[in-house]
Design an enzyme around this catalytic site. Structure first.
Site, PDB file in Angstrom:
ATOM      1  N   ASP A 151      -3.296  11.459   3.200  1.00  0.00           N
ATOM      2  CA  ASP A 151      -2.936  10.433   1.860  1.00  0.00           C
ATOM      3  C   ASP A 151      -2.642   9.328   2.057  1.00  0.00           C
ATOM      4  O   ASP A 151      -1.830   8.760   3.160  1.00  0.00           O
ATOM      5  CB  ASP A 151      -0.497  11.070   1.246  1.00  0.00           C
ATOM      6  CG  ASP A 151      -0.635  10.774   0.516  1.00  0.00           C
ATOM      7  OD1 ASP A 151      -1.708  10.687  -1.066  1.00  0.00           O
ATOM      8  OD2 ASP A 151      -0.496   9.459   0.244  1.00  0.00           O
ATOM      9  N   ASN A 159      -4.312  -1.401  -4.819  1.00  0.00           N
ATOM     10  CA  ASN A 159      -5.205  -2.020  -5.558  1.00  0.00           C
ATOM     11  C   ASN A 159      -4.141  -3.606  -6.276  1.00  0.00           C
ATOM     12  O   ASN A 159      -4.800  -4.367  -7.101  1.00  0.00           O
ATOM     13  CB  ASN A 159      -5.422  -0.877  -6.743  1.00  0.00           C
ATOM     14  CG  ASN A 159      -6.145  -0.176  -6.202  1.00  0.00           C
ATOM     15  OD1 ASN A 159      -6.828  -0.421  -6.118  1.00  0.00           O
ATOM     16  ND2 ASN A 159      -5.458   1.323  -6.948  1.00  0.00           N
ATOM     17  N   ASP A 168     -11.734   0.385  -3.595  1.00  0.00           N
ATOM     18  CA  ASP A 168     -12.874   0.908  -3.181  1.00  0.00           C
ATOM     19  C   ASP A 168     -13.197   0.944  -2.018  1.00  0.00           C
ATOM     20  O   ASP A 168     -13.731   1.801  -0.989  1.00  0.00           O
ATOM     21  CB  ASP A 168     -13.401   1.254  -4.299  1.00  0.00           C
ATOM     22  CG  ASP A 168     -13.919   1.368  -6.192  1.00  0.00           C
ATOM     23  OD1 ASP A 168     -12.790   2.152  -5.522  1.00  0.00           O
ATOM     24  OD2 ASP A 168     -14.030   0.814  -6.492  1.00  0.00           O
ATOM     25  N   ASP A 194      -6.713   9.498  -3.577  1.00  0.00           N
ATOM     26  CA  ASP A 194      -6.058   8.453  -2.023  1.00  0.00           C
ATOM     27  C   ASP A 194      -6.044  10.117  -0.903  1.00  0.00           C
ATOM     28  O   ASP A 194      -5.688  10.044  -0.140  1.00  0.00           O
ATOM     29  CB  ASP A 194      -5.137   8.064  -1.823  1.00  0.00           C
ATOM     30  CG  ASP A 194      -4.239   8.432  -2.240  1.00  0.00           C
ATOM     31  OD1 ASP A 194      -4.147   8.904  -3.296  1.00  0.00           O
ATOM     32  OD2 ASP A 194      -2.691   7.509  -2.789  1.00  0.00           O
TER      33      ASP A 194
END
Length: 291
Positions: A151, A159, A168, A194
Site C-alpha cells: 500500500d 496527488n 499516475d 494504490d
C-alpha cells in the site's frame, strides 16, 4: 519480471477452435477426393492403354476417330475438377484466416480485460483466475504459497502536491520496481487504487518477508538515485496460504500485516540475504510479455 501469458479458455474461444478443427477436417476431405480422383483416372487410363490387363484378356476395340474426343474430354474433366478443388481450398483458407483474426482479437480482448491499463500489471479480476491454479499447484507439489500486499504511503498527498498525472506516473514507477524486484515466476497485480499484490509460488512465510525487505531496500536505492521529484514510499504485508483458505481470508491476513507494518514502519538495518530469489523455481511458469 515479465507478465505471464493468459491461459483462460472462454466459450467464444472454444467455439472458434471447433470451427478451425472443422476446417482441418474439410481439408482432409478435399485431399481424399483428390486421391480418389487420381485412382479413378489411373485405372481408366490403364484400362484404355492395356485393356487385356484390366478386363481379363478381353480386348476392347475403339474407333480411332474418337480418340481425340476421349482424350480432350478426360483433360477437360481433370481441369474442371482441379478448378473446383482450388476454389474450395481458397474458400477454406479465407475462412481460416478470418477465424484466426477473430481468435487473435478475442485473446487480445481477454488480455485487456485482465491487465491494468495504467501500470501494465494484472488487475484484481486476474486474481480470481490465478488463485485456484496456484492453490492447486501448491497442493500438488507440496510447496508453500505466499503473498505480499503493498500500500502506497500518503498517495492522496502525492496527488494533491504534484497533480494526478504525477500520481499516475508514481503508480507506474511502483509497478516497474515490483516487476524488477520479484522473480519471473511471481505474479504482480494491482488490486485497485494504490494497492498491489504479489503472488509468490513455492515461497515460505520467511522467504516472503525477506522478499518484502529486499523491495524496501530497492526502493531506498531508487529514491537515492533521484529518478523523480517524489520519493517512493509504501508499506508491505505478508501472508501464507493455509489449506482451506479462500482469497478473502488470504487478503485479510496480508492486509492486517500490512497495516501493522505501516504503524511500525520498520526498515532493515542492512541488506537481507535474498540469494534464494536468484535460484530457479521448480515448476516455474515461463513468463512471456503480453505488452
Amino acid at each position: 519480471m515479465k507478465v505471464k501469458p493468459l491461459q483462460i479458455e472462454q466459450p467464444e474461444s472454444a467455439e472458434l477452435f471447433r470451427d478451425m478443427q472443422a476446417l482441418s477436417a474439410r481439408d482432409w476431405q478435399l485431399w481424399s477426393i483428390c486421391a480418389l480422383m487420381l485412382v479413378v483416372v489411373a485405372i481408366g487410363f490403364t484400362a484404355f492403354v492395356v485393356p487385356n490387363l484390366v478386363w481379363g484378356g478381353v480386348a476392347l476395340h475403339t474407333d480411332h476417330r474418337y480418340l481425340p474426343q476421349l482424350f480432350f474430354g478426360l483433360l477437360t474433366l481433370i481441369i474442371l475438377f482441379n478448378v473446383y478443388i482450388l476454389e474450395q481450398k481458397r474458400t477454406i483458407d479465407r475462412t481460416r484466416q478470418r477465424l484466426f483474426k477473430e481468435l487473435m482479437a478475442s485473446s487480445k480482448a481477454k488480455e485487456v480485460a485482465l491487465v491494468d491499463p495504467l501500470t501494465s500489471v494484472f488487475n484484481r479480476r486476474y486474481m480470481d483466475e490465478i488463485f485456484p491454479r496456484e492453490v492447486s499447484k501448491a497442493a500438488r507439489t507440496g510447496t508453500e504459497l505466499s503473498f505480499v500486499m503493498l500500500d502506497v504511503d500518503g498517495f492522496k498527498d502525492i496527488n494533491t502536491k504534484f497533480g494526478h498525472f504525477a500520481g499516475d506516473q508514481y503508480l507506474r514507477d511502483v509497478a516497474t520496481l515490483l516487476k524488477k524486484t520479484f522473480r519471473g515466476s511471481d505474479t504482480v497485480l494491482r488490486l485497485g487504487g494504490d494497492e498491489f499484490l504479489i503472488i509468490l509460488p513455492e515461497t515460505s512465510q520467511k522467504q516472503a518477508q525477506r522478499a518484502a525487505e529486499r523491495l524496501l531496500w530497492e526502493t531506498r536505492w531508487w529514491n537515492q538515485a533521484g529518478h523523480a521529484k517524489y520519493e517512493l514510499s509504501f508499506s508491505c504485508g505478508v501472508a501464507t496460504y493455509r489449506k482451506g483458505m479462500d482469497v478473502k481470508e488470504v487478503l485479510e491476513l496480508a492486509d492486517r500485516d500490512m497495516y501493522r507494518s505501516k504503524r511500525e514502519k520498520k526498515v532493515p538495518a542492512a541488506p537481507v540475504d535474498d540469494s534464494w530469489m536468484e535460484q530457479p523455481v521448480r515448476g516455474s511458469r515461463a513468463s512471456e510479455e503480453v505488452h
